[in-house]
Motif scaffolding. Structure first.
Motif, PDB file in Angstrom:
ATOM      1  N   TYR A  93       0.864  -1.189   0.000  1.00  0.00           N
ATOM      2  CA  TYR A  93       0.000   0.000   0.000  1.00  0.00           C
ATOM      3  C   TYR A  93       0.894   1.231   0.000  1.00  0.00           C
ATOM      4  N   ARG A  94       0.594   2.179  -0.880  1.00  0.00           N
ATOM      5  CA  ARG A  94       1.374   3.417  -0.937  1.00  0.00           C
ATOM      6  C   ARG A  94       0.972   4.322   0.220  1.00  0.00           C
ATOM      7  N   PRO A  95       1.917   4.682   1.069  1.00  0.00           N
ATOM      8  CA  PRO A  95       1.570   5.432   2.288  1.00  0.00           C
ATOM      9  C   PRO A  95       0.757   6.696   2.052  1.00  0.00           C
ATOM     10  N   HIS A  96       1.065   7.451   1.010  1.00  0.00           N
ATOM     11  CA  HIS A  96       0.391   8.738   0.825  1.00  0.00           C
ATOM     12  C   HIS A  96      -1.113   8.571   0.585  1.00  0.00           C
ATOM     13  N   LYS A  97      -1.525   7.391   0.102  1.00  0.00           N
ATOM     14  CA  LYS A  97      -2.949   7.171  -0.156  1.00  0.00           C
ATOM     15  C   LYS A  97      -3.769   7.018   1.126  1.00  0.00           C
ATOM     16  N   ALA A  98      -3.087   6.773   2.243  1.00  0.00           N
ATOM     17  CA  ALA A  98      -3.794   6.483   3.492  1.00  0.00           C
ATOM     18  C   ALA A  98      -4.243   7.739   4.230  1.00  0.00           C
TER      19      ALA A  98
END
Length: 410
Positions: A54-59
């Motif tokens: 999971y790409r951190p910035h999407k969270a």
């Protein structure tokens, strides 16, 4: 004009603001929400970030656009509540009066509560219960080439109680995919009597960790972390050595709850389990993880609570008795690796049972069984979270747990 004050703009607070704004007339009610962070996190992603899935910035997103028009948002830290005066003092000196108060400030990890746990934080000791911790663990796991991995729970309650087990199973899968599983010893350390404590679930999944070569250390009440010797030590003097420790620290509610005399020993707010109303202060309510109720601290619980709570709140402020009753309903996906997951559905009185969910016989999600459908269901929930759950739009799931489609084993 009457004043409703919501403390906290996480999952529960945001849903409450959206639903109650639609139910309470703008000419009669002033609704204010105090946001202590300014950023809203999709917390289920914290489990996947460490494994590079999971790409951190999407969270994370800005919290302000998630709050509905007609609700005043204040970004500030909360100092204390004066329940007798019906005011909330912010740390900048602002005092907010209220007629009704909803506490939705959640729970957070506190590694400082365990001696030695912070001594090597983000060194050989990690967690994944905050955004920063999940990102740091991602780097640590990428550089981990073998040794003793210990996944540890300090004490209950914790946010999403199945998450440490999910992490353990995903770690097993992660190291297999990297081709180094034979170089990693994994131990699951828990204060509970086992990885699965409910009888039916234990019967269904009892050998799941054993068949994956994962050791379990039960009834482990941690006394300290010896960061120099790299071992966790229990009060009964058991020791579990580690090369990489992934721990779930003590979870506590917001500190202002304790300062205000509204909380239990862990700063969660004791409320009626069905109406979520404070016993001593009937104008105060608590929802989501902030509430001291005997069910999981999880987003699904906040969802089901807030399917029941708004209409009850309207009845209460009109001098009527609540009609609906929150039954402790929780639905939790448990990632098990290899593109599969399990699903459990339960409430205060009924433990997880086998069957099909949400439609009897049809499903398509099997209960207490590994399935790719369950894994896809967990992944598919993210757009639902942002577009439907937070705005308070209806979801086709009953707030009350249903026995339809479930089987009670002999």
């Amino acid at each position: 004009m009457r004043r409703l004050l919501i403390l906290g703009a996480g999952t529960a607070g945001t849903i409450a603001a959206n639903k109650l704004r639609r139910l309470l007339g703008a000419d009669d009610w002033q609704i204010t929400i105090v946001d202590q962070r300014g950023t809203h996190y999709y917390q289920p992603a914290f489990l996947f970030i460490p494994f590079g899935r999971y790409r951190p910035h999407k969270a994370r997103r800005k919290a302000a656009p998630l709050i509905p028009d007609g609700v005043t948002r204040i970004q500030a830290q909360i100092d204390r509540v004066d329940a007798d005066a019906r005011t909330v003092a912010l740390e900048d000196g602002t005092v907010l009066p209220y007629d009704y108060l909803i506490v939705a400030t959640g729970t957070s990890p506190h590694p400082e509560e365990t001696p030695g746990m912070e001594d090597d934080w983000h060194g050989a000791v990690h967690s994944f219960y905050t955004f920063d911790d999940a990102v740091a663990l991602r780097k640590a796991l990428a550089g981990f080439t073998g040794g003793r991995l210990v996944v540890h729970i300090s004490e209950m309650p914790i946010k999403c109680p199945v998450a440490p087990l999910e992490f353990t199973l995903l770690a097993d899968d992660y190291f297999k995919r990297r081709g180094i599983r034979d170089k990693v010893d994994i131990t699951f350390v828990t204060p509970l009597s086992g990885a699965f404590t409910k009888p039916v679930a234990a019967a269904a999944f009892g050998d799941m960790l054993e068949t994956r070569g994962i050791a379990v250390e039960p009834d482990f009440m941690i006394e300290s972390v010896d960061a120099e010797a790299r071992k966790v030590v229990s009060f009964d003097e058991r020791e579990v050595p580690y090369d990489l420790l992934v721990t779930v620290p003590v979870n506590k509610g917001a500190a202002f709850v304790g300062r205000s005399g509204l909380g239990d020993e862990l700063d969660f707010v004791p409320v009626d389990h069905h109406t979520l109303r404070h016993a001593e202060h009937p104008e105060i309510f608590a929802v989501g993880d902030a509430a001291a109720v005997p069910t999981s601290k999880a987003g699904a619980v906040a969802h089901f609570e807030l399917d029941v709570f708004p209409e009850n709140f309207v009845r209460i402020i009109n001098g009527e008795e609540p009609v609906e009753s929150f039954d402790g309903h929780a639905t939790c996906f448990i990632e098990s690796g290899a593109g599969k997951a399990m699903l459990i559905d339960f409430n205060y009185d009924t433990e997880p049972l086998p069957g099909m969910f949400p439609v009897p016989a049809v499903g398509p999600l099997p209960l207490l069984k590994e399935s790719r459908f369950n894994h896809w269901g967990k992944l598919a929930f993210e757009p639902v979270y942002w577009s439907m759950l937070l705005p308070g739009r209806p979801l086709p799931l009953p707030a009350q747990m249903s026995m339809r489609g479930k089987r009670v084993p002999a």
